[in-house]
Design a protein around this motif. Structure first.
Motif, PDB file in Angstrom:
ATOM      1  N   SER A 304      -0.715  -4.041  17.332  1.00  0.00           N
ATOM      2  CA  SER A 304      -0.803  -3.166  18.494  1.00  0.00           C
ATOM      3  C   SER A 304      -1.424  -3.857  19.701  1.00  0.00           C
ATOM      4  N   LYS A 305      -2.319  -4.814  19.476  1.00  0.00           N
ATOM      5  CA  LYS A 305      -2.961  -5.525  20.584  1.00  0.00           C
ATOM      6  C   LYS A 305      -2.019  -6.541  21.229  1.00  0.00           C
ATOM      7  N   THR A 306      -1.127  -7.115  20.447  1.00  0.00           N
ATOM      8  CA  THR A 306      -0.276  -8.185  20.959  1.00  0.00           C
ATOM      9  C   THR A 306       1.150  -7.734  21.258  1.00  0.00           C
ATOM     10  N   LEU A 307       1.565  -6.584  20.715  1.00  0.00           N
ATOM     11  CA  LEU A 307       2.897  -6.051  21.010  1.00  0.00           C
ATOM     12  C   LEU A 307       2.800  -4.931  22.032  1.00  0.00           C
ATOM     13  N   SER A 308       2.468  -3.751  21.577  1.00  0.00           N
ATOM     14  CA  SER A 308       2.374  -2.593  22.454  1.00  0.00           C
ATOM     15  C   SER A 308       1.385  -1.610  21.857  1.00  0.00           C
ATOM     16  N   ALA A 309       0.587  -0.983  22.726  1.00  0.00           N
ATOM     17  CA  ALA A 309      -0.365   0.018  22.248  1.00  0.00           C
ATOM     18  C   ALA A 309       0.360   1.194  21.600  1.00  0.00           C
ATOM     19  N   SER A 310       1.624   1.409  21.973  1.00  0.00           N
ATOM     20  CA  SER A 310       2.388   2.518  21.402  1.00  0.00           C
ATOM     21  C   SER A 310       2.984   2.176  20.044  1.00  0.00           C
ATOM     22  N   LEU A 311       3.011   0.894  19.689  1.00  0.00           N
ATOM     23  CA  LEU A 311       3.482   0.490  18.365  1.00  0.00           C
ATOM     24  C   LEU A 311       2.273   0.402  17.438  1.00  0.00           C
ATOM     25  N   ARG A 312       1.933   1.502  16.806  1.00  0.00           N
ATOM     26  CA  ARG A 312       0.751   1.542  15.956  1.00  0.00           C
ATOM     27  C   ARG A 312       1.110   0.964  14.592  1.00  0.00           C
ATOM     28  N   CYS A 313       0.814  -0.309  14.431  1.00  0.00           N
ATOM     29  CA  CYS A 313       1.164  -0.985  13.181  1.00  0.00           C
ATOM     30  C   CYS A 313       0.121  -2.053  12.890  1.00  0.00           C
ATOM     31  N   GLY A 314      -0.557  -1.920  11.748  1.00  0.00           N
ATOM     32  CA  GLY A 314      -1.563  -2.886  11.337  1.00  0.00           C
ATOM     33  C   GLY A 314      -1.611  -2.963   9.825  1.00  0.00           C
ATOM     34  N   PHE A 315      -2.690  -3.570   9.299  1.00  0.00           N
ATOM     35  CA  PHE A 315      -2.776  -3.728   7.854  1.00  0.00           C
ATOM     36  C   PHE A 315      -4.220  -3.948   7.414  1.00  0.00           C
ATOM     37  N   VAL A 316      -4.452  -3.685   6.137  1.00  0.00           N
ATOM     38  CA  VAL A 316      -5.699  -4.040   5.459  1.00  0.00           C
ATOM     39  C   VAL A 316      -5.328  -4.888   4.253  1.00  0.00           C
ATOM     40  N   ALA A 317      -5.973  -6.050   4.124  1.00  0.00           N
ATOM     41  CA  ALA A 317      -5.784  -6.899   2.952  1.00  0.00           C
ATOM     42  C   ALA A 317      -7.117  -7.005   2.222  1.00  0.00           C
ATOM     43  N   GLY A 318      -7.068  -6.963   0.896  1.00  0.00           N
ATOM     44  CA  GLY A 318      -8.307  -7.028   0.137  1.00  0.00           C
ATOM     45  C   GLY A 318      -8.046  -7.046  -1.354  1.00  0.00           C
ATOM     46  N   HIS A 319      -9.110  -6.866  -2.114  1.00  0.00           N
ATOM     47  CA  HIS A 319      -8.979  -6.820  -3.573  1.00  0.00           C
ATOM     48  C   HIS A 319      -8.127  -5.614  -3.968  1.00  0.00           C
ATOM     49  N   PRO A 320      -7.175  -5.774  -4.890  1.00  0.00           N
ATOM     50  CA  PRO A 320      -6.275  -4.669  -5.253  1.00  0.00           C
ATOM     51  C   PRO A 320      -6.996  -3.382  -5.653  1.00  0.00           C
ATOM     52  N   SER A 321      -8.171  -3.492  -6.265  1.00  0.00           N
ATOM     53  CA  SER A 321      -8.875  -2.273  -6.677  1.00  0.00           C
ATOM     54  C   SER A 321      -9.282  -1.428  -5.480  1.00  0.00           C
ATOM     55  N   ILE A 322      -9.668  -2.077  -4.379  1.00  0.00           N
ATOM     56  CA  ILE A 322     -10.057  -1.338  -3.173  1.00  0.00           C
ATOM     57  C   ILE A 322      -8.829  -0.918  -2.383  1.00  0.00           C
ATOM     58  N   VAL A 323      -7.872  -1.825  -2.226  1.00  0.00           N
ATOM     59  CA  VAL A 323      -6.687  -1.509  -1.432  1.00  0.00           C
ATOM     60  C   VAL A 323      -5.871  -0.395  -2.094  1.00  0.00           C
ATOM     61  N   GLY A 324      -5.827  -0.371  -3.420  1.00  0.00           N
ATOM     62  CA  GLY A 324      -5.148   0.722  -4.112  1.00  0.00           C
ATOM     63  C   GLY A 324      -5.788   2.066  -3.819  1.00  0.00           C
ATOM     64  N   ALA A 325      -7.117   2.086  -3.779  1.00  0.00           N
ATOM     65  CA  ALA A 325      -7.825   3.331  -3.443  1.00  0.00           C
ATOM     66  C   ALA A 325      -7.554   3.734  -2.000  1.00  0.00           C
ATOM     67  N   LEU A 326      -7.470   2.746  -1.091  1.00  0.00           N
ATOM     68  CA  LEU A 326      -7.163   3.050   0.301  1.00  0.00           C
ATOM     69  C   LEU A 326      -5.752   3.612   0.445  1.00  0.00           C
ATOM     70  N   SER A 327      -4.808   3.100  -0.370  1.00  0.00           N
ATOM     71  CA  SER A 327      -3.441   3.618  -0.339  1.00  0.00           C
ATOM     72  C   SER A 327      -3.406   5.086  -0.757  1.00  0.00           C
ATOM     73  N   ASN A 328      -4.161   5.421  -1.791  1.00  0.00           N
ATOM     74  CA  ASN A 328      -4.227   6.820  -2.230  1.00  0.00           C
ATOM     75  C   ASN A 328      -4.838   7.706  -1.149  1.00  0.00           C
ATOM     76  N   LEU A 329      -5.880   7.189  -0.495  1.00  0.00           N
ATOM     77  CA  LEU A 329      -6.529   7.953   0.570  1.00  0.00           C
ATOM     78  C   LEU A 329      -5.586   8.145   1.751  1.00  0.00           C
ATOM     79  N   LYS A 330      -4.849   7.099   2.082  1.00  0.00           N
ATOM     80  CA  LYS A 330      -3.860   7.204   3.151  1.00  0.00           C
ATOM     81  C   LYS A 330      -2.805   8.251   2.806  1.00  0.00           C
ATOM     82  N   MET A 331      -2.357   8.267   1.555  1.00  0.00           N
ATOM     83  CA  MET A 331      -1.348   9.225   1.125  1.00  0.00           C
ATOM     84  C   MET A 331      -1.880  10.658   1.221  1.00  0.00           C
ATOM     85  N   LEU A 332      -3.145  10.853   0.863  1.00  0.00           N
ATOM     86  CA  LEU A 332      -3.733  12.188   0.913  1.00  0.00           C
ATOM     87  C   LEU A 332      -3.928  12.681   2.334  1.00  0.00           C
TER      88      LEU A 332
END
Length: 456
Positions: A304-332
């Protein structure tokens, strides 16, 4: 305005002024059409719009009546919510676009991004052939080809990410929000850069966390200050930004990165590494996630900082145990991110447009960074030096200057400033008066003339 728009505006004005009482019947469609000089269909359309707005009520076989509407007064905000909103007041000013000159903005002007390769690509972009478009929600993890492409790109920064260790988000702020929701409980101590990323402070305030600022030097967090704070506090997480730091523009050195990881390992806290501007700085710069290989580091990035503020697209990378929990939270909380936006970004990368766009953007940033620093110093400010050009410069004023009064004077000239105090987690502690300057606007004549006058 169309005839229907004019009727809706006229009738809603009468209702707001109290010309009709709640429950009172309005003239019939036929009668009102004669009064307004329009057809019955036009009048019926206007009445239906007023019904849709909640101002009128349609009763079958009887006509249209004034609805039982009333002004709803907002309930007082909880103290921690009010504090969080106050912290991000600068963000509100950035979004509202009231000012002609905008050195306090957090991102470059649109013509630096949307106006280059992207403008041509926007007009001709298609996500896929109609028969192959999936109109469902998509995976909560995000668009799989973009996730795989990101894993390859992160290898260029020496960060190895397992397939289930990367989650797509609506930009850095969404990633930070998910992390805070998952990791932080009310009363938890967290460390943050000081000065640092002020929207993060608002999120942590909402979470009722106890923030402790770690002094930010030109080459990263001050390790002596960090060690001293660790003797007193036991943080759960340290939120920091490695390169092209917002707001100081600083770059993390290898020595500080190594020392920080040693202290994290010894004291047992996690690190959230914000690398929002990674695509405009060298891939060879030291990353905490590369040193740690995502063991106790969560790595957050965005387009979003380098393309367009209207293109809301980013990521989180980390240990699968934490990222899996974040995916569930995002889904909820929101089910999924936009598959269309993620496909768009993926196609920009695959087609080479993003690479060409970055070349132009880097050249603009380098030129503006150098020119802005020179102009600010010539005006009498002390500019913190940064090794790697980025969007921001940190400029301190000589002598005793009231930052808020300075911002008020600037606003009178339609100049938007970002005062240094906003970027401190403890706004009661005052350091030298400073401003964060967006390099895209750092040479604006009206801005530079204003600074010269104030310093004189």
């Amino acid at each position: 305005m169309s005839r229907v728009d004019k009727i809706v505006q006229n009738v809603s004005g009468l209702l707001s002024a109290g010309a009709y009482k709640a429950g009172e019947r309005l003239p019939s469609v036929r009668q009102a059409a004669r009064e307004h000089g329009v057809s019955k269909n036009t009048m019926a359309d206007a009445y239906d719009r007023l019904v849709a707005q909640g101002l009128l009520e349609a009763r079958a076989g009887s006509g249209y009546y004034v609805a039982q509407f009333q002004i709803v007064r907002p309930a007082p905000q909880a103290p921690h919510v009010a504090a969080a909103v106050d912290i991000v007041s600068l963000l509100r000013e950035q979004l509202d676009q009231h000012y002609e000159v905008r050195p306090g903005d957090g991102r470059p002007p649109a013509f630096w991004t949307e106006g280059s390769e992207l403008k041509r690509f926007f007009s001709g972009f298609k996500t896929a052939e109609p028969a192959s478009v999936d109109f469902g929600y998509g995976s909560s993890w995000g668009y799989a080809p973009l996730r795989e492409r990101l894993r390859m790109l992160l290898l260029e920064r020496s960060i190895s990410v397992p397939p289930d260790g990367l989650l797509l988000t609506h930009g850095v702020n969404h990633g930070l929000d998910l992390i805070i929701r998952h990791l932080i409980e009310p009363g938890d101590t967290v460390f943050v850069d000081d000065p640092g990323y002020y929207p993060l402070f608002g999120k942590l305030t909402l979470a009722k966390a106890h923030m402790v600022g770690i002094r930010r030097g030109p080459d990263g967090p001050d390790l002596e200050d960090l060690a001293a704070k660790l003797a007193v506090h036991r943080p759960k997480v340290f939120f920091t930004q490695s390169h092209a730091h917002n707001p100081t523009g600083g770059t993390l050195s290898p020595a500080v990165a190594f020392g920080l990881m040693q202290l994290a390992e010894r004291s047992g806290f996690l690190i959230v590494e914000n690398d929002a501007l990674a695509d405009i700085v060298p891939a060879t710069l030291p990353r905490l996630a590369a040193l740690d290989q995502l063991n106790r580091v969560l790595y957050v990035g965005t387009f979003s900082k380098t393309l367009s503020a209207s293109l809301r697209c980013g990521f989180v990378a980390g240990h699968p145990s934490i990222v899996g929990a974040l995916s569930n939270l995002k889904m909820l909380t929101m089910v999924a991110t936009s598959d269309y936006v993620e496909r768009f970004v993926f196609n920009l990368i695959q087609g080479g447009q993003y690479l060409r766009h970055l070349r132009r953007l880097k050249a603009r940033v380098e030129e503006a960074h150098k020119a802005s620093g020179a102009q600010l110093e010539a005006a009498g400010l002390k500019v913190r030096q940064s090794v790697t050009p980025g969007f921001y410069l940190w400029a301190e004023f000589p002598g005793d200057v009231d930052e808020l009064e300075l911002c008020r004077r600037a606003a009178e000239r339609s100049i938007f400033l970002a005062p240094g105090s906003v970027f401190s987690p403890d706004r009661g502690v005052r350091g030298p008066a400073a401003i964060r300057v967006n390099v895209a606007y750092g040479t604006n004549p009206a801005f530079i003339d204003f600074l010269r006058e104030q310093i004189r």
